[in-house]
Design a protein around this motif. Sequence first.
Motif, PDB file in Angstrom:
ATOM      1  N   VAL B   6      43.890  35.521  45.346  1.00 54.25           N
ATOM      2  CA  VAL B   6      43.772  34.191  45.931  1.00 54.25           C
ATOM      3  C   VAL B   6      44.897  33.994  46.940  1.00 54.25           C
ATOM      4  O   VAL B   6      46.059  34.232  46.625  1.00 54.25           O
ATOM      5  N   GLN B   7      44.525  33.612  48.172  1.00 53.71           N
ATOM      6  CA  GLN B   7      45.534  33.407  49.209  1.00 53.71           C
ATOM      7  C   GLN B   7      45.462  32.009  49.775  1.00 53.71           C
ATOM      8  O   GLN B   7      44.459  31.623  50.385  1.00 53.71           O
ATOM      9  N   ASN B   8      46.519  31.257  49.574  1.00 53.69           N
ATOM     10  CA  ASN B   8      46.648  29.914  50.145  1.00 53.69           C
ATOM     11  C   ASN B   8      45.418  29.047  49.937  1.00 53.69           C
ATOM     12  O   ASN B   8      45.018  28.296  50.818  1.00 53.69           O
ATOM     13  N   ARG B  47      36.633  26.294  39.495  1.00 54.76           N
ATOM     14  CA  ARG B  47      35.357  25.880  40.089  1.00 54.76           C
ATOM     15  C   ARG B  47      35.254  26.339  41.542  1.00 54.76           C
ATOM     16  O   ARG B  47      34.164  26.616  42.035  1.00 54.76           O
ATOM     17  N   THR B  48      36.403  26.417  42.227  1.00 56.33           N
ATOM     18  CA  THR B  48      36.392  26.919  43.598  1.00 56.33           C
ATOM     19  C   THR B  48      36.101  28.418  43.607  1.00 56.33           C
ATOM     20  O   THR B  48      35.309  28.907  44.411  1.00 56.33           O
ATOM     21  N   LEU B  49      36.737  29.132  42.687  1.00 55.99           N
ATOM     22  CA  LEU B  49      36.516  30.581  42.621  1.00 55.99           C
ATOM     23  C   LEU B  49      35.052  30.898  42.348  1.00 55.99           C
ATOM     24  O   LEU B  49      34.507  31.878  42.839  1.00 55.99           O
ATOM     25  N   LEU B  50      34.394  30.048  41.563  1.00 56.17           N
ATOM     26  CA  LEU B  50      33.007  30.305  41.192  1.00 56.17           C
ATOM     27  C   LEU B  50      32.003  29.768  42.205  1.00 56.17           C
ATOM     28  O   LEU B  50      30.799  29.914  42.029  1.00 56.17           O
ATOM     29  N   GLY B  51      32.520  29.105  43.257  1.00 58.98           N
ATOM     30  CA  GLY B  51      31.615  28.639  44.300  1.00 58.98           C
ATOM     31  C   GLY B  51      30.933  27.317  44.003  1.00 58.98           C
ATOM     32  O   GLY B  51      30.009  26.927  44.706  1.00 58.98           O
ATOM     33  N   LYS B  61      39.290  36.429  46.987  1.00 62.88           N
ATOM     34  CA  LYS B  61      38.332  37.503  46.741  1.00 62.88           C
ATOM     35  C   LYS B  61      38.300  37.812  45.269  1.00 62.88           C
ATOM     36  O   LYS B  61      39.347  37.840  44.606  1.00 62.88           O
ATOM     37  N   ILE B  62      37.115  38.028  44.758  1.00 66.54           N
ATOM     38  CA  ILE B  62      36.963  38.471  43.373  1.00 66.54           C
ATOM     39  C   ILE B  62      36.183  39.781  43.417  1.00 66.54           C
ATOM     40  O   ILE B  62      35.120  39.840  44.041  1.00 66.54           O
ATOM     41  N   MET B  63      36.731  40.811  42.812  1.00 71.12           N
ATOM     42  CA  MET B  63      36.148  42.165  42.848  1.00 71.12           C
ATOM     43  C   MET B  63      35.914  42.589  44.289  1.00 71.12           C
ATOM     44  O   MET B  63      34.961  43.305  44.596  1.00 71.12           O
ATOM     45  N   GLY B  64      36.752  42.094  45.184  1.00 70.35           N
ATOM     46  CA  GLY B  64      36.609  42.455  46.595  1.00 70.35           C
ATOM     47  C   GLY B  64      35.583  41.627  47.341  1.00 70.35           C
ATOM     48  O   GLY B  64      35.431  41.765  48.550  1.00 70.35           O
ATOM     49  N   TYR B  65      34.861  40.757  46.645  1.00 70.28           N
ATOM     50  CA  TYR B  65      33.857  39.924  47.316  1.00 70.28           C
ATOM     51  C   TYR B  65      34.460  38.568  47.667  1.00 70.28           C
ATOM     52  O   TYR B  65      35.183  37.972  46.879  1.00 70.28           O
ATOM     53  N   ASP B  66      34.082  38.083  48.835  1.00 71.73           N
ATOM     54  CA  ASP B  66      34.551  36.772  49.270  1.00 71.73           C
ATOM     55  C   ASP B  66      33.888  35.675  48.439  1.00 71.73           C
ATOM     56  O   ASP B  66      32.672  35.696  48.217  1.00 71.73           O
ATOM     57  N   ILE B  67      34.699  34.696  47.979  1.00 71.61           N
ATOM     58  CA  ILE B  67      34.141  33.696  47.065  1.00 71.61           C
ATOM     59  C   ILE B  67      33.117  32.782  47.725  1.00 71.61           C
ATOM     60  O   ILE B  67      32.295  32.184  47.036  1.00 71.61           O
ATOM     61  N   VAL B  68      33.163  32.667  49.039  1.00 73.75           N
ATOM     62  CA  VAL B  68      32.190  31.786  49.689  1.00 73.75           C
ATOM     63  C   VAL B  68      30.949  32.569  50.100  1.00 73.75           C
ATOM     64  O   VAL B  68      29.826  32.219  49.747  1.00 73.75           O
ATOM     65  N   ARG B  69      31.166  33.668  50.822  1.00 72.87           N
ATOM     66  CA  ARG B  69      30.021  34.388  51.388  1.00 72.87           C
ATOM     67  C   ARG B  69      29.297  35.261  50.372  1.00 72.87           C
ATOM     68  O   ARG B  69      28.096  35.476  50.468  1.00 72.87           O
ATOM     69  N   GLU B  70      30.049  35.802  49.401  1.00 72.65           N
ATOM     70  CA  GLU B  70      29.412  36.756  48.481  1.00 72.65           C
ATOM     71  C   GLU B  70      29.423  36.251  47.043  1.00 72.65           C
ATOM     72  O   GLU B  70      29.566  37.017  46.097  1.00 72.65           O
ATOM     73  N   ARG B  72      27.135  35.209  45.068  1.00 75.93           N
ATOM     74  CA  ARG B  72      26.143  35.680  44.107  1.00 75.93           C
ATOM     75  C   ARG B  72      26.555  37.018  43.485  1.00 75.93           C
ATOM     76  O   ARG B  72      26.366  37.258  42.309  1.00 75.93           O
ATOM     77  N   LYS B  73      27.159  37.880  44.314  1.00 74.83           N
ATOM     78  CA  LYS B  73      27.590  39.190  43.798  1.00 74.83           C
ATOM     79  C   LYS B  73      28.687  39.022  42.762  1.00 74.83           C
ATOM     80  O   LYS B  73      28.761  39.773  41.787  1.00 74.83           O
ATOM     81  N   ILE B  74      29.549  38.035  42.985  1.00 80.41           N
ATOM     82  CA  ILE B  74      30.606  37.768  42.005  1.00 80.41           C
ATOM     83  C   ILE B  74      29.994  37.281  40.705  1.00 80.41           C
ATOM     84  O   ILE B  74      30.314  37.772  39.620  1.00 80.41           O
ATOM     85  N   LEU B  75      29.064  36.331  40.830  1.00 81.71           N
ATOM     86  CA  LEU B  75      28.472  35.730  39.632  1.00 81.71           C
ATOM     87  C   LEU B  75      27.692  36.750  38.799  1.00 81.71           C
ATOM     88  O   LEU B  75      27.596  36.621  37.583  1.00 81.71           O
ATOM     89  N   GLU B  76      27.142  37.763  39.468  1.00 81.23           N
ATOM     90  CA  GLU B  76      26.398  38.790  38.738  1.00 81.23           C
ATOM     91  C   GLU B  76      27.258  39.452  37.666  1.00 81.23           C
ATOM     92  O   GLU B  76      26.763  39.855  36.618  1.00 81.23           O
ATOM     93  N   GLN B  77      28.553  39.605  37.965  1.00 80.03           N
ATOM     94  CA  GLN B  77      29.406  40.357  37.039  1.00 80.03           C
ATOM     95  C   GLN B  77      30.440  39.478  36.361  1.00 80.03           C
ATOM     96  O   GLN B  77      31.466  39.949  35.919  1.00 80.03           O
ATOM     97  N   THR B  78      30.141  38.172  36.362  1.00 80.25           N
ATOM     98  CA  THR B  78      31.087  37.227  35.777  1.00 80.25           C
ATOM     99  C   THR B  78      30.408  36.424  34.673  1.00 80.25           C
ATOM    100  O   THR B  78      29.228  36.110  34.767  1.00 80.25           O
ATOM    101  N   GLY B  79      31.171  36.124  33.655  1.00 81.31           N
ATOM    102  CA  GLY B  79      30.696  35.190  32.636  1.00 81.31           C
ATOM    103  C   GLY B  79      31.597  33.979  32.679  1.00 81.31           C
ATOM    104  O   GLY B  79      32.812  34.110  32.783  1.00 81.31           O
ATOM    105  N   TYR B  80      31.018  32.792  32.621  1.00 79.77           N
ATOM    106  CA  TYR B  80      31.820  31.575  32.769  1.00 79.77           C
ATOM    107  C   TYR B  80      31.522  30.595  31.647  1.00 79.77           C
ATOM    108  O   TYR B  80      30.371  30.354  31.303  1.00 79.77           O
ATOM    109  N   LEU B  81      32.585  30.064  31.078  1.00 77.34           N
ATOM    110  CA  LEU B  81      32.438  29.007  30.074  1.00 77.34           C
ATOM    111  C   LEU B  81      33.099  27.738  30.616  1.00 77.34           C
ATOM    112  O   LEU B  81      34.311  27.684  30.751  1.00 77.34           O
ATOM    113  N   PRO B  82      32.294  26.719  30.947  1.00 81.06           N
ATOM    114  CA  PRO B  82      32.875  25.478  31.460  1.00 81.06           C
ATOM    115  C   PRO B  82      33.613  24.716  30.359  1.00 81.06           C
ATOM    116  O   PRO B  82      33.326  24.917  29.182  1.00 81.06           O
TER     117      PRO B  82
END
Lengths: 262, 327
Positions: B6-8, B47-51, B61-70, B72-82
């Motif tokens: 995470v940068q700035n 919530r920002t990281l998850l889009g 970036k998460i797993m090298g994917y941009d949190i805004v543009r990519e 869906r690719k992040i969510l594919e390999q992520t599990g989230y508990l609100p």
Amino acid sequence: MNILKHEIKQQKIPLLIWSLSIGALVAMCVLMYPDMKSQMNGVNDMFSSMGNFTEAFGMDELNFGTLIGYYGVEGGNMLGIGGAFFAAIIAISALMKEEKERTAEFLLTHPVSRKRVITEKLIATFCIIVIMNVIVLLCSIGSILAIKEDVFWKELILFHLAYLLMQFEIAGICFGISAFLRKAGVGIGIGVAGLMYLLNIVANISEDAKPLKYITPFGYTESSDIINNVEINVDYLIPGMIIMVAGIVVAYVKYIRKDISA
Amino acid sequence: MNIIEVQNLTKNYGKSRGINNLNLQIAEGDFFGFIGPNGAGKSTTIRTLLGLVAPSGGQAKIMGYDIVRENRKILEQTGYLPSEINFYSGMKVSDVIKYSANLRKAKCSDKAGMLCDRLGLDTSKKVDELSLGNRKKVGIVCAVQHSPKLLILDEPTSGLDPLMQHEFFNILKEENKAGATVFFSSHVLSEVQNYCRTAAFIKDGKIIMSDKVSNLAETGTRKITLKGNATDVERFLADESDELKGKISNVSKMDGAQGSASVSGESASGESLNSFSQSGVSSNNMNCSFLYNGDISSLLKKLAELKLYDLTITEPSLEEIFMNYYE
């Protein structure tokens, strides 16, 4: 297609209640026709001599003494008001309910793009409306057969098709509004449907207000046009469909960028 | 390699809340605790990281994917508990779990069943009937069942009883062992201290400290607990000499006889402390604890002047360090 299936399942009970209620009302009107017919001469004169009221509901150009004419007014009113309200309620809650019921965090953290969520919800909304209209149409055909009258297929199908498109237009508008809402909004949907209905009545009464027909979807569901000319008035239909598409486009533009509230 | 970079990152929500130029790195395979009080920006960061919300500035970036543009690719390999989880009313627990798996196109009913058993979750119940704790359990199953590479959990233990918390952390530890990175937010420090390898403190939307948990606990700061003559101790705490000034914090005083009253504050000479200590005057002895961050031998010299009955010097708990940061 998971979301699509899920949405339809979620709306199963309201869908059945609305379909059967509107279907029953339409069927009841048809079943009352034989009784009405015997007294129809008087009724027809009465209905066609109520001035503005007659015009407001398009009864000046229809023959109440025939089942088609009778169905055009009575069935049209039931399906018009009921269908418009149902379409509005379903469409306005389509996107909004995820945030209202706090399920948005669940849904949108699955690997499904927002675009896909919107598309499936939109299709589900239209499917639900189609199912409702099919059930009503079946009720209508069944009741016409039950009173041993001839089914006026061409007019009947065209008539119901026009009402289906009317509901699509209202749904499209409400779907667009839905993208902006977070908490409540069913009232807004009902307001939109009611307003459209009133605009048509105003347009029917006053010549000056005729242009309103281009705005309200009830412009192209006018029973007299459909039954007397056996066609849907394309001049009113095209602007209506453009408004519907605009509502849908707005939904995509807004919801894809929307910050989801916690 | 860092799984989260995470940068700035900035997210403005009008006046309050939100995050401000946040920087954060989480290594792959880490067990990471994200600590902060309510409203510090923990949930906003997640919530920002998850889009769910779009950043106002910066990037991540998460797993090298941009949190805004990519996203869906992040969510594919992520599990989230609100933190506050809700499901569609009218659905059964088993339907929700199945729906979640279907949305991921995952076939994981065996693992889901195993998780439900371990958490003691009745899958035939309607979600509407569930308590917060049981809804959390459903959320845990949905977050873990597809064996994601990254688990993000927002205050996961709230609503769970201690036994379930234990089982829950066991599940997380197993997932972590199997290669998953665990990132969870909490305001319960003991769980961070017990389970996490790395932790970050967030305050007013900024990371104020990020380090290995072992390093955080191993600061030079020591916790001093003493029992002694009340007047002596009061004089010691009010001491403004160079050796002690600004090095004593988190003072907590207890009446030696009753041992119930306590207060903590930044400054030893604060007014609130003086007025409060009245309750401890009845007995001539008093218990007192504080954090000391300075030269131990000069502290001992000072302490030697007091009439003391007992003295212990220990490592402070993360909780006490935490209080130190937020005061």
